[in-house]
Design a protein around this motif. Structure first.
Motif, PDB file in Angstrom:
ATOM      1  N   LEU A 237       0.867  -1.353  -0.109  1.00  0.00           N
ATOM      2  CA  LEU A 237      -0.023   0.028   0.117  1.00  0.00           C
ATOM      3  C   LEU A 237       0.894   1.020  -0.140  1.00  0.00           C
ATOM      4  O   LEU A 237       0.281   2.481   0.293  1.00  0.00           O
ATOM      5  CB  LEU A 237      -0.822  -0.126   1.172  1.00  0.00           C
ATOM      6  N   CYS A 238       2.226   1.176  -0.235  1.00  0.00           N
ATOM      7  CA  CYS A 238       3.205   2.116  -0.174  1.00  0.00           C
ATOM      8  C   CYS A 238       4.009   2.426  -1.414  1.00  0.00           C
ATOM      9  O   CYS A 238       4.353   1.840  -1.896  1.00  0.00           O
ATOM     10  CB  CYS A 238       4.157   1.922   0.969  1.00  0.00           C
ATOM     11  N   PRO A 239       3.632   3.760  -1.855  1.00  0.00           N
ATOM     12  CA  PRO A 239       4.552   4.223  -3.143  1.00  0.00           C
ATOM     13  C   PRO A 239       5.874   4.190  -3.012  1.00  0.00           C
ATOM     14  O   PRO A 239       6.361   3.887  -4.038  1.00  0.00           O
ATOM     15  CB  PRO A 239       3.948   5.538  -3.390  1.00  0.00           C
ATOM     16  N   GLY A 260      10.781  -5.852   7.964  1.00  0.00           N
ATOM     17  CA  GLY A 260      10.931  -4.513   8.548  1.00  0.00           C
ATOM     18  C   GLY A 260       9.737  -3.665   8.745  1.00  0.00           C
ATOM     19  O   GLY A 260       9.609  -3.158   9.831  1.00  0.00           O
ATOM     20  N   CYS A 261       9.105  -3.559   7.584  1.00  0.00           N
ATOM     21  CA  CYS A 261       7.799  -2.566   7.436  1.00  0.00           C
ATOM     22  C   CYS A 261       6.648  -3.196   8.457  1.00  0.00           C
ATOM     23  O   CYS A 261       6.181  -2.549   9.245  1.00  0.00           O
ATOM     24  CB  CYS A 261       7.473  -2.415   5.796  1.00  0.00           C
ATOM     25  N   THR A 262       6.436  -4.592   7.972  1.00  0.00           N
ATOM     26  CA  THR A 262       5.166  -5.473   8.502  1.00  0.00           C
ATOM     27  C   THR A 262       5.420  -5.508  10.127  1.00  0.00           C
ATOM     28  O   THR A 262       4.270  -5.505  10.703  1.00  0.00           O
ATOM     29  CB  THR A 262       4.921  -6.402   7.562  1.00  0.00           C
ATOM     30  N   GLY A 267      11.539   2.210  10.372  1.00  0.00           N
ATOM     31  CA  GLY A 267      10.957   3.066  10.319  1.00  0.00           C
ATOM     32  C   GLY A 267      10.811   3.474   8.627  1.00  0.00           C
ATOM     33  O   GLY A 267      11.574   3.281   7.998  1.00  0.00           O
ATOM     34  N   CYS A 268      10.112   4.445   8.363  1.00  0.00           N
ATOM     35  CA  CYS A 268       9.705   4.995   6.930  1.00  0.00           C
ATOM     36  C   CYS A 268      11.049   5.728   6.573  1.00  0.00           C
ATOM     37  O   CYS A 268      11.463   5.594   5.519  1.00  0.00           O
ATOM     38  CB  CYS A 268       8.526   5.609   6.839  1.00  0.00           C
ATOM     39  N   LEU A 269      11.646   6.542   7.414  1.00  0.00           N
ATOM     40  CA  LEU A 269      12.725   7.179   6.939  1.00  0.00           C
ATOM     41  C   LEU A 269      14.022   6.277   6.751  1.00  0.00           C
ATOM     42  O   LEU A 269      14.768   6.527   5.762  1.00  0.00           O
ATOM     43  CB  LEU A 269      13.269   8.188   8.110  1.00  0.00           C
ATOM     44  N   ASP A 270      14.227   5.180   7.678  1.00  0.00           N
ATOM     45  CA  ASP A 270      15.253   4.014   7.386  1.00  0.00           C
ATOM     46  C   ASP A 270      14.968   3.562   6.031  1.00  0.00           C
ATOM     47  O   ASP A 270      15.767   3.226   5.389  1.00  0.00           O
ATOM     48  CB  ASP A 270      15.147   3.103   8.287  1.00  0.00           C
ATOM     49  N   CYS A 271      13.725   3.238   5.687  1.00  0.00           N
ATOM     50  CA  CYS A 271      13.325   2.583   4.597  1.00  0.00           C
ATOM     51  C   CYS A 271      13.477   3.480   3.229  1.00  0.00           C
ATOM     52  O   CYS A 271      14.182   2.833   2.062  1.00  0.00           O
ATOM     53  CB  CYS A 271      11.913   2.271   4.447  1.00  0.00           C
ATOM     54  N   LYS A 272      13.543   4.731   3.704  1.00  0.00           N
ATOM     55  CA  LYS A 272      13.746   5.714   2.282  1.00  0.00           C
ATOM     56  C   LYS A 272      15.289   5.807   2.155  1.00  0.00           C
ATOM     57  O   LYS A 272      15.663   6.033   1.154  1.00  0.00           O
ATOM     58  CB  LYS A 272      13.159   7.158   2.628  1.00  0.00           C
TER      59      LYS A 272
END
Ligand code: TRP
Ligand code: SF4
Length: 328
Positions: A237-239, A260-262, A267-272
């Motif tokens: 569900l994430c662009p 890591g996301c589920t 966190g989203c910043l790590d992911c980015k």
């Protein structure tokens, strides 16, 4: 053995973005290795809708050519030119107009759709109705075997085949029926999660330097379920995850991002940050090449001069055969 010929074009609508890179341009870059490729800027086609304000067409033509070269399209392998510098296209379009039934043009789906959708321009013009016939001339004048296009352009290639058949039936077997090579466009969301598009102001351009790419990705929309750092998310569900699908190796996606996301372990910043680690090495060389090329307008002009010369030679031959067949 002569290579089969590929032809495609783009309207000069402004600087190109990542959507173009992972759709058309990657595909063209591969095709140039195998086929005799002709790629052109369809500036006359831009005029069919922008005739009232043509002030940007020239500037955008240069922008697009810079993007093509920066993306790795290579003038040693393929021919690049601007449509309006090969007047043969216009002569063939005129000859086609003599025997093309109006009904063929009126029933092209893009014609009806755009007439309804575009309300800020008056498209009740001769040129706009003839758009796909000009495209047929673009293609048939090079006797192209293949036309790499997105699915929206398939009706235009279909019309092109009908025009070729009608010509060959009426006069002589001169023209080749081309085939559409359907280009797969991976889903490239813009920074707001909608489809990436210049008009939504959500695009990452090929000309964006790494700082700009970083500044655009950091605030990107993510799975709305992840309000707080400890809320788990769903990558589908994430662009940002759609961009991971383009840049991040599958092993890392499946082994690090998804779990890591589920589990909210990352966190989203790590992911980015992981996304940027993979995206910048791809995007930075493109923007750097573009900056270098933009400093040398003479070199770009020379590429387009050489391209127009080659294109005119090929187009001129077909036009001669066409005119002989039409006894003109
Ligand atoms: N109509 C195409 C588009 O909007 C551009 C185009 C013009 C084209 N002439 C062409 C594409 C010939 C392929 C072949 O994308
Ligand atoms: Fe999207 Fe990554 Fe955040 Fe998950 S962790 S919501 S995939 S940015």
């Amino acid at each position: 053995m002569t290579r089969k010929r590929v032809l495609s074009g783009m309207r000069p609508t402004g600087r190109l973005h990542m959507g173009h890179l992972f759709g058309a341009l990657d595909n063209w870059r591969k095709l140039q290795e195998t086929y005799d490729c002709f790629f052109f800027i369809a500036d006359w086609h831009a005029l069919t809708t922008d005739y009232a304000d043509p002030s940007k067409v020239k500037e955008f033509t240069t922008e697009v050519v810079l993007d093509w070269l920066a993306a790795g399209l290579d003038p040693k392998k393929a021919t690049f030119f601007v449509q309006s510098r090969v007047a043969e296209h216009a002569e063939l379009h005129l000859l086609f107009s003599m025997f093309t039934p109006l009904a063929w043009l009126e029933r092209v789906p893009t014609y009806k759709e755009q007439r309804e959708q575009i309300t800020d321009k008056d498209l009740s013009t001769y040129g706009f109705l003839g758009y796909p016939l000009l495209q047929a001339a673009d293609i048939l004048i090079y006797k192209a075997h293949y036309v790499p296009v997105g699915v929206d352009q398939v009706p235009h290639v279909e019309l092109t085949r009908e025009v070729a058949r009608r010509f060959n039936f009426l006069y002589a077997n001169v023209l080749l029926e081309p085939e559409a090579l359907l280009t797969e466009f991976p889903k490239i969301p813009g920074t707001d999660g909608r489809k990436m598009s210049k008009s939504y102001d959500n695009a990452i351009f090929l000309s964006d330097p790494p700082e700009t790419v970083t500044a655009k990705i950091k605030p990107m929309i993510t799975d709305p379920a992840r309000q707080r750092r400890k809320d788990p998310g769903n990558p589908e569900l994430c662009p940002v995850f759609d961009l991971h699908k383009v840049f991040t190796p599958e092993a890392e996606r499946k082994g690090v991002i998804v779990p890591g996301c589920t589990s909210a372990d990352i966190g989203c910043l790590d992911c980015k940050a992981i996304l940027l680690k993979h995206a910048l090495p791809v995007l930075t060389p493109v923007s750097e090449r573009r900056t270098e090329l933009a400093k040398d307008p003479d070199a770009v002009r020379a590429i387009l001069d050489e391209g127009a010369t080659r294109a005119r030679a090929a187009a001129g031959q077909t036009l001669q055969d066409v005119k002989a067949a039409m006894r003109i």
